[in-house]
Design a protein around this motif. Structure first.
Motif, mmCIF file in Angstrom:
data_model
loop_
_atom_site.group_PDB
_atom_site.id
_atom_site.type_symbol
_atom_site.label_atom_id
_atom_site.label_comp_id
_atom_site.label_asym_id
_atom_site.label_seq_id
_atom_site.Cartn_x
_atom_site.Cartn_y
_atom_site.Cartn_z
ATOM 1 N N GLU A 46 0.833 -1.197 0.000
ATOM 2 C CA GLU A 46 0.000 0.000 0.000
ATOM 3 C C GLU A 46 0.873 1.255 0.000
ATOM 4 O O GLU A 46 1.941 1.282 0.614
ATOM 5 C CB GLU A 46 -0.896 -0.008 1.240
ATOM 6 C CG GLU A 46 -1.967 1.057 1.253
ATOM 7 C CD GLU A 46 -2.813 1.002 2.520
ATOM 8 O OE1 GLU A 46 -3.763 1.795 2.617
ATOM 9 O OE2 GLU A 46 -2.512 0.183 3.405
ATOM 10 N N ARG A 186 -4.494 -6.774 -2.949
ATOM 11 C CA ARG A 186 -3.061 -6.876 -3.205
ATOM 12 C C ARG A 186 -2.843 -7.535 -4.556
ATOM 13 O O ARG A 186 -3.522 -8.511 -4.907
ATOM 14 C CB ARG A 186 -2.378 -7.690 -2.100
ATOM 15 C CG ARG A 186 -2.284 -6.941 -0.782
ATOM 16 C CD ARG A 186 -1.900 -7.844 0.381
ATOM 17 N NE ARG A 186 -0.912 -8.859 0.032
ATOM 18 C CZ ARG A 186 -0.643 -9.913 0.781
ATOM 19 N NH1 ARG A 186 -1.289 -10.124 1.921
ATOM 20 N NH2 ARG A 186 0.266 -10.783 0.404
ATOM 21 N N THR A 198 -1.026 -1.761 -3.528
ATOM 22 C CA THR A 198 -2.237 -2.309 -2.908
ATOM 23 C C THR A 198 -3.310 -1.224 -2.866
ATOM 24 O O THR A 198 -3.036 -0.068 -2.543
ATOM 25 C CB THR A 198 -1.928 -2.807 -1.498
ATOM 26 O OG1 THR A 198 -0.991 -3.895 -1.595
ATOM 27 C CG2 THR A 198 -3.177 -3.285 -0.781
#
Length: 286
Positions: A46, A186, A198
């Motif tokens: 992320e 993901r 992500t």
């Protein structure tokens, strides 16, 4: 009397400087730095937005990052690493070089920590930000950021006819943020290990398993329950060299929509029933 005044003078000489020293404010460092995160934990892959602050506290112009010196440096290291090996990708930092600040000027920079440091493994990381001025380094307090895998909810694999050696693995995971469960997607390729950022898909309510549909043309659709009344549908284009979100749409559950309409009509229905009851009662009394 003279002796008494002399005693007062001696006492003042002994204790007054101490009191004045305790009240004096601490001198400002010539440069101030700051660092802030939106939250304390992020899912693997992320984006991690971090806000960095640099302020010139002097009365003169200040230039940072001259020559081969960095303007500002982010130090990132695993919590359990006794050597505190820096995971930053660029030793010259992530801010523009050189950076000139006018007297009292403050600059704020938004940086993606995932791009400037190697954070591909789960775990806890120490993060500090600092600048060098006048031969001294001025650092922020140490922050701790946790990288988590999330709890797997669903998985799927995409095959590419034009790239038969490549497979793309989609993993839907849940993780709480701001006291609300969120659903994340993901995306990682094999065999080269390449991954795409992500994506947070929205609030997640585990009343039903999310639907993950991978079409032959590369369109990937994820449908999940976000609230008791709404679904969220995310659509992506997944091609061999890119992965892009096309749209996000909130969809009202038709079953709960009928219930909502009935609830909205309930007061009107109750009023009609009460009027009929009053009419019946008046006719009976006649």
């Amino acid at each position: 009397m003279r002796q008494f005044l002399l005693s007062l003078a001696i006492a003042a000489a002994l204790f007054l400087p101490v009191g004045l020293h305790a009240q004096q404010p601490k001198a400002l460092d010539p440069v101030a730095v700051g660092i802030a995160f939106n939250t304390g934990s992020y899912v693997i892959g992320e984006d991690i937005p971090v806000r960095l602050l640099v302020r010139n506290n002097t009365t003169g112009e200040m230039t940072l990052g001259r020559g081969g010196m960095p303007t500002g440096v982010l130090d990132v290291a695993r919590v359990n690493d006794p050597q505190r090996v820096s995971l930053a990708r660029d030793p010259l930092g992530c801010l523009p070089r050189p950076l000139t600040l006018a007297p009292g000027e403050q600059r704020v920079f938004d940086v993606n920590l995932t791009r400037v440091a190697n954070l591909t493994e789960q775990g806890k990381y120490f993060v500090t930000f600092g600048v060098i001025f006048g031969g001294l380094r001025y650092d922020t307090q140490v922050k701790v950021v946790e990288i988590v895998p999330g709890t797997i909810v669903s998985e799927g694999t995409q095959l590419f006819t034009r790239a038969p050696g490549r497979q793309r693995r989609f993993t839907l995971v849940r993780w709480p943020r701001d006291h609300i469960d969120r659903l994340f997607l993901r995306v990682a390729d094999t065999p080269d290990g390449r991954f795409f950022p992500t994506v947070m898909l929205g609030a997640y309510l585990p009343l039903m398993r999310p639907r993950l549909n991978i079409a032959d043309n590369g369109e990937v659709t994820v449908l999940h329950r976000a609230t008791p009344d709404y679904y969220v549908r995310n659509v992506f284009w997944s091609l061999p060299n890119e992965f892009v979100r096309r749209s996000t749409l909130n969809l009202l559950d038709p079953n709960t929509a009928d219930t909502q309409r009935l609830n909205a009509m309930r007061e009107d229905l109750d009023e009609v029933i009460q009027k009929n009851d009053r009419l019946k009662e008046s006719l009976r009394l006649r």
